[in-house]
Design a protein around this motif. Structure first.
Motif, PDB file in Angstrom:
ATOM      1  N   MET A  79       0.973 -17.737   3.492  1.00 44.85           N
ATOM      2  CA  MET A  79       1.781 -17.179   2.502  1.00 44.85           C
ATOM      3  C   MET A  79       1.444 -16.940   1.124  1.00 44.85           C
ATOM      4  SD  MET A  79       5.356 -19.536   3.547  1.00 44.85           S
ATOM      5  CE  MET A  79       6.497 -18.742   2.501  1.00 44.85           C
ATOM      6  N   VAL A  80       0.565 -17.725   0.601  1.00 45.15           N
ATOM      7  CA  VAL A  80      -0.233 -17.654  -0.516  1.00 45.15           C
ATOM      8  C   VAL A  80      -1.017 -16.505  -0.382  1.00 45.15           C
ATOM      9  CG1 VAL A  80      -1.919 -18.613  -2.033  1.00 45.15           C
ATOM     10  CG2 VAL A  80       0.009 -19.959  -1.357  1.00 45.15           C
ATOM     11  N   SER A  81      -1.859 -16.300   0.885  1.00 46.39           N
ATOM     12  CA  SER A  81      -2.716 -15.161   1.010  1.00 46.39           C
ATOM     13  C   SER A  81      -2.015 -13.964   0.820  1.00 46.39           C
ATOM     14  CB  SER A  81      -3.428 -15.290   2.208  1.00 46.39           C
ATOM     15  OG  SER A  81      -2.708 -14.797   3.375  1.00 46.39           O
ATOM     16  N   CYS A  82      -0.649 -13.835   1.211  1.00 46.80           N
ATOM     17  CA  CYS A  82       0.180 -12.588   1.051  1.00 46.80           C
ATOM     18  C   CYS A  82       0.004 -12.133  -0.335  1.00 46.80           C
ATOM     19  CB  CYS A  82       1.421 -12.685   1.693  1.00 46.80           C
ATOM     20  SG  CYS A  82       1.662 -12.946   3.402  1.00 46.80           S
ATOM     21  N   PHE A  83      -0.046 -12.665  -1.390  1.00 42.42           N
ATOM     22  CA  PHE A  83       0.075 -12.277  -2.802  1.00 42.42           C
ATOM     23  C   PHE A  83      -1.049 -11.553  -3.145  1.00 42.42           C
ATOM     24  CE2 PHE A  83       3.439 -15.806  -2.668  1.00 42.42           C
ATOM     25  CZ  PHE A  83       4.418 -14.934  -3.262  1.00 42.42           C
ATOM     26  N   PHE A  84      -2.186 -11.628  -2.308  1.00 42.15           N
ATOM     27  CA  PHE A  84      -3.405 -11.035  -2.443  1.00 42.15           C
ATOM     28  C   PHE A  84      -3.606  -9.834  -1.564  1.00 42.15           C
ATOM     29  CE2 PHE A  84      -3.887 -15.391  -3.807  1.00 42.15           C
ATOM     30  CZ  PHE A  84      -4.678 -15.286  -5.028  1.00 42.15           C
ATOM     31  N   VAL A  85      -2.689  -9.456  -0.966  1.00 49.04           N
ATOM     32  CA  VAL A  85      -2.918  -8.251  -0.070  1.00 49.04           C
ATOM     33  C   VAL A  85      -2.536  -7.098  -0.903  1.00 49.04           C
ATOM     34  CG1 VAL A  85      -1.696  -6.927   1.687  1.00 49.04           C
ATOM     35  CG2 VAL A  85      -1.960  -9.392   2.237  1.00 49.04           C
ATOM     36  N   SER A  86      -3.448  -6.215  -1.083  1.00 44.53           N
ATOM     37  CA  SER A  86      -3.346  -5.187  -2.231  1.00 44.53           C
ATOM     38  C   SER A  86      -3.879  -3.743  -1.604  1.00 44.53           C
ATOM     39  CB  SER A  86      -4.210  -5.506  -3.386  1.00 44.53           C
ATOM     40  OG  SER A  86      -5.403  -5.808  -2.995  1.00 44.53           O
ATOM     41  N   SER A  87      -4.189  -3.800  -0.343  1.00 43.76           N
ATOM     42  CA  SER A  87      -4.403  -2.473   0.276  1.00 43.76           C
ATOM     43  C   SER A  87      -4.229  -2.334   1.711  1.00 43.76           C
ATOM     44  CB  SER A  87      -6.118  -2.195   0.052  1.00 43.76           C
ATOM     45  OG  SER A  87      -6.725  -3.294   1.043  1.00 43.76           O
ATOM     46  N   LEU A  88      -4.001  -1.199   2.087  1.00 42.23           N
ATOM     47  CA  LEU A  88      -3.732  -0.937   3.531  1.00 42.23           C
ATOM     48  C   LEU A  88      -4.559  -1.870   4.641  1.00 42.23           C
ATOM     49  CD1 LEU A  88      -2.061   0.400   5.663  1.00 42.23           C
ATOM     50  CD2 LEU A  88      -3.597   2.425   5.659  1.00 42.23           C
ATOM     51  N   PRO A  89      -5.855  -1.986   4.615  1.00 41.30           N
ATOM     52  CA  PRO A  89      -6.452  -2.709   5.278  1.00 41.30           C
ATOM     53  C   PRO A  89      -6.271  -4.231   5.184  1.00 41.30           C
ATOM     54  CG  PRO A  89      -8.202  -1.252   4.301  1.00 41.30           C
ATOM     55  CD  PRO A  89      -6.925  -1.063   3.717  1.00 41.30           C
ATOM     56  N   THR A  90      -5.997  -4.761   4.068  1.00 40.13           N
ATOM     57  CA  THR A  90      -5.678  -6.372   4.018  1.00 40.13           C
ATOM     58  C   THR A  90      -4.385  -6.233   4.507  1.00 40.13           C
ATOM     59  OG1 THR A  90      -5.016  -5.918   1.870  1.00 40.13           O
ATOM     60  CG2 THR A  90      -6.958  -6.610   2.057  1.00 40.13           C
ATOM     61  N   LEU A  91      -3.300  -5.323   4.552  1.00 40.88           N
ATOM     62  CA  LEU A  91      -2.133  -5.451   4.732  1.00 40.88           C
ATOM     63  C   LEU A  91      -2.055  -5.361   6.339  1.00 40.88           C
ATOM     64  CD1 LEU A  91       1.023  -5.421   4.220  1.00 40.88           C
ATOM     65  CD2 LEU A  91       1.058  -2.924   4.333  1.00 40.88           C
ATOM     66  N   LEU A  92      -2.771  -4.468   7.048  1.00 36.41           N
ATOM     67  CA  LEU A  92      -3.125  -4.653   8.411  1.00 36.41           C
ATOM     68  C   LEU A  92      -3.483  -5.845   9.086  1.00 36.41           C
ATOM     69  CD1 LEU A  92      -4.365  -1.104   8.940  1.00 36.41           C
ATOM     70  CD2 LEU A  92      -2.114  -1.886   9.562  1.00 36.41           C
ATOM     71  N   LEU A  93      -4.354  -6.388   8.328  1.00 37.54           N
ATOM     72  CA  LEU A  93      -5.107  -7.731   8.758  1.00 37.54           C
ATOM     73  C   LEU A  93      -3.924  -8.793   8.549  1.00 37.54           C
ATOM     74  CD1 LEU A  93      -7.534  -9.441   9.306  1.00 37.54           C
ATOM     75  CD2 LEU A  93      -7.843  -9.643   7.041  1.00 37.54           C
ATOM     76  N   ALA A  94      -3.320  -8.687   7.447  1.00 35.32           N
ATOM     77  CA  ALA A  94      -2.054  -9.906   7.462  1.00 35.32           C
ATOM     78  C   ALA A  94      -1.120  -9.797   8.501  1.00 35.32           C
ATOM     79  CB  ALA A  94      -1.414  -9.909   5.982  1.00 35.32           C
ATOM     80  N   ALA A  95      -0.631  -8.451   8.824  1.00 41.34           N
ATOM     81  CA  ALA A  95       0.428  -8.158   9.887  1.00 41.34           C
ATOM     82  C   ALA A  95      -0.468  -8.456  11.463  1.00 41.34           C
ATOM     83  CB  ALA A  95       0.559  -6.724   9.874  1.00 41.34           C
ATOM     84  N   LEU A  96      -1.864  -8.450  11.610  1.00 36.71           N
ATOM     85  CA  LEU A  96      -2.086  -8.827  12.722  1.00 36.71           C
ATOM     86  C   LEU A  96      -2.145 -10.235  12.824  1.00 36.71           C
ATOM     87  CD1 LEU A  96      -3.756  -7.883  15.320  1.00 36.71           C
ATOM     88  CD2 LEU A  96      -5.940  -7.975  14.030  1.00 36.71           C
ATOM     89  N   ALA A  97      -2.302 -10.831  11.721  1.00 39.20           N
ATOM     90  CA  ALA A  97      -2.293 -12.501  11.975  1.00 39.20           C
ATOM     91  C   ALA A  97      -1.082 -13.000  12.441  1.00 39.20           C
ATOM     92  CB  ALA A  97      -2.958 -12.968  10.651  1.00 39.20           C
ATOM     93  N   VAL A  98      -0.010 -12.518  11.512  1.00 35.81           N
ATOM     94  CA  VAL A  98       1.487 -13.013  11.841  1.00 35.81           C
ATOM     95  C   VAL A  98       1.798 -12.691  13.194  1.00 35.81           C
ATOM     96  CG1 VAL A  98       2.503 -11.398  10.771  1.00 35.81           C
ATOM     97  CG2 VAL A  98       3.477 -13.553  10.624  1.00 35.81           C
ATOM     98  N   GLY A  99       1.560 -11.097  13.323  1.00 35.29           N
ATOM     99  CA  GLY A  99       1.871 -10.641  14.605  1.00 35.29           C
ATOM    100  C   GLY A  99       1.351 -11.507  16.037  1.00 35.29           C
ATOM    101  N   GLY A 100       0.007 -12.023  15.649  1.00 38.51           N
ATOM    102  CA  GLY A 100      -0.567 -12.806  16.839  1.00 38.51           C
ATOM    103  C   GLY A 100       0.107 -14.291  16.853  1.00 38.51           C
ATOM    104  N   ALA A 101       0.438 -14.826  15.894  1.00 43.25           N
ATOM    105  CA  ALA A 101       1.087 -15.913  15.863  1.00 43.25           C
ATOM    106  C   ALA A 101       2.462 -15.848  16.537  1.00 43.25           C
ATOM    107  CB  ALA A 101       1.305 -16.725  14.526  1.00 43.25           C
ATOM    108  N   VAL A 102       3.124 -14.786  16.151  1.00 39.79           N
ATOM    109  CA  VAL A 102       4.513 -14.740  16.743  1.00 39.79           C
ATOM    110  C   VAL A 102       4.503 -14.234  18.538  1.00 39.79           C
ATOM    111  CG1 VAL A 102       6.702 -12.990  16.762  1.00 39.79           C
ATOM    112  CG2 VAL A 102       5.495 -13.641  14.517  1.00 39.79           C
TER     113      VAL A 102
END
Length: 266
Positions: A33-56
């Motif tokens: 959740m803290v790392s989400c505040f450092f998402v500032s570009s499309l690649p980092t957004l896709l990485l965060a989405a991939l991480a939470v998607g894998g957990a789901v």
């Protein structure tokens, strides 16, 4: 008019996420959740989405059940998106509608900020769905235990958190019963605008508040009868880290943070 609150409602399933140590889940969720505040570009957004998607995907929690927890906060996401869309005005103009001008920077901010808040809320919802309130508060007590050395009442705070999470579903169910009773008496609580909806909630607040006070009084009497004085609490289930189960998750979290930092430095 439906009053539903799914916070604190545990979804029972046999999944790798459910079997994780609660301390690992809580710490991993907070870090994500803290790392989400450092998402500032499309690649980092896709990485965060991939991480939470894998957990789901590993949690075996139905998507409908997961999204139902975020539904009450959907209005906040929409408002945040519109504010960024219309008030961030730098760069080239993407669309002009009379006095309103939408800039590409506003579109970027609206998509980025809304998406990362959505991922943040998704991770928090997944934590509450895959971890019982008791396990969650026990994990928080263990992780915050060092603060007791400086006088922070960690045990009392986690006890209050545990009780609050326990009674959210109870109060939600009683709110639905109050709505049904008011509707049976002729109250019109359906198909209303925002202002009328707020006015319709006023007759529900008093009985719900009285019910909450009644539960608090009964709980206080029960704790007094058991001679509870707020000291050391014992735990029925002792938390233990299992290397085969928890170590891969810790390694994956470290790899995610390293990849996020590497993509953010580009």
């Amino acid at each position: 008019m439906a009053l539903r609150a799914s916070i604190g409602q545990y979804y029972s399933a046999d999944s790798p996420v459910h079997r994780l140590d609660p301390r690992v889940k809580l710490l991993g969720t907070v870090v994500f959740m803290v790392s989400c505040f450092f998402v500032s570009s499309l690649p980092t957004l896709l990485l965060a989405a991939l991480a939470v998607g894998g957990a789901v995907a590993c949690s075996h929690v139905p998507a409908r059940r997961l999204l139902s927890q975020i539904r009450p906060i959907a209005l906040f996401l929409v408002v945040t998106s519109l504010i960024n869309l219309f008030f961030v005005q730098s760069g080239e103009v993407a669309l002009s509608m009379g006095p309103l001008h939408i800039h590409w920077s506003g579109v970027h901010a609206a998509v980025l900020y809304t998406a990362r808040f959505f991922l943040l809320l998704l991770a928090g919802s997944l934590l509450t769905l895959t971890t019982t309130p008791v396990a969650l508060t026990d994990a928080a007590e263990y992780l915050l235990a060092p603060l007791e050395r400086v006088g922070v009442p960690v045990r009392q705070g986690t006890l209050v958190l545990s009780i609050a999470l326990r009674f959210v579903p109870t109060l939600s169910q009683e709110a639905e019963h109050i709505v049904a009773a008011q509707t049976a008496r002729g109250a019109d609580l359906e198909n209303k605008g925002a202002l009328a909806y707020a006015r319709a909630c006023v007759p529900l607040i008093v009985p719900l508040f009285a019910s909450a006070l009644r539960h608090a009084e009964n709980l206080g009497r029960a704790m007094d009868a058991r001679c509870y004085t707020g000291g050391e609490r014992t735990h029925y289930h002792v938390m233990r880290l299992v290397a085969r189960r928890d170590a891969p998750v810790i390694a994956a979290l470290a790899l995610y943070l390293a990849a996020l930092i590497a993509l953010g430095m580009r």
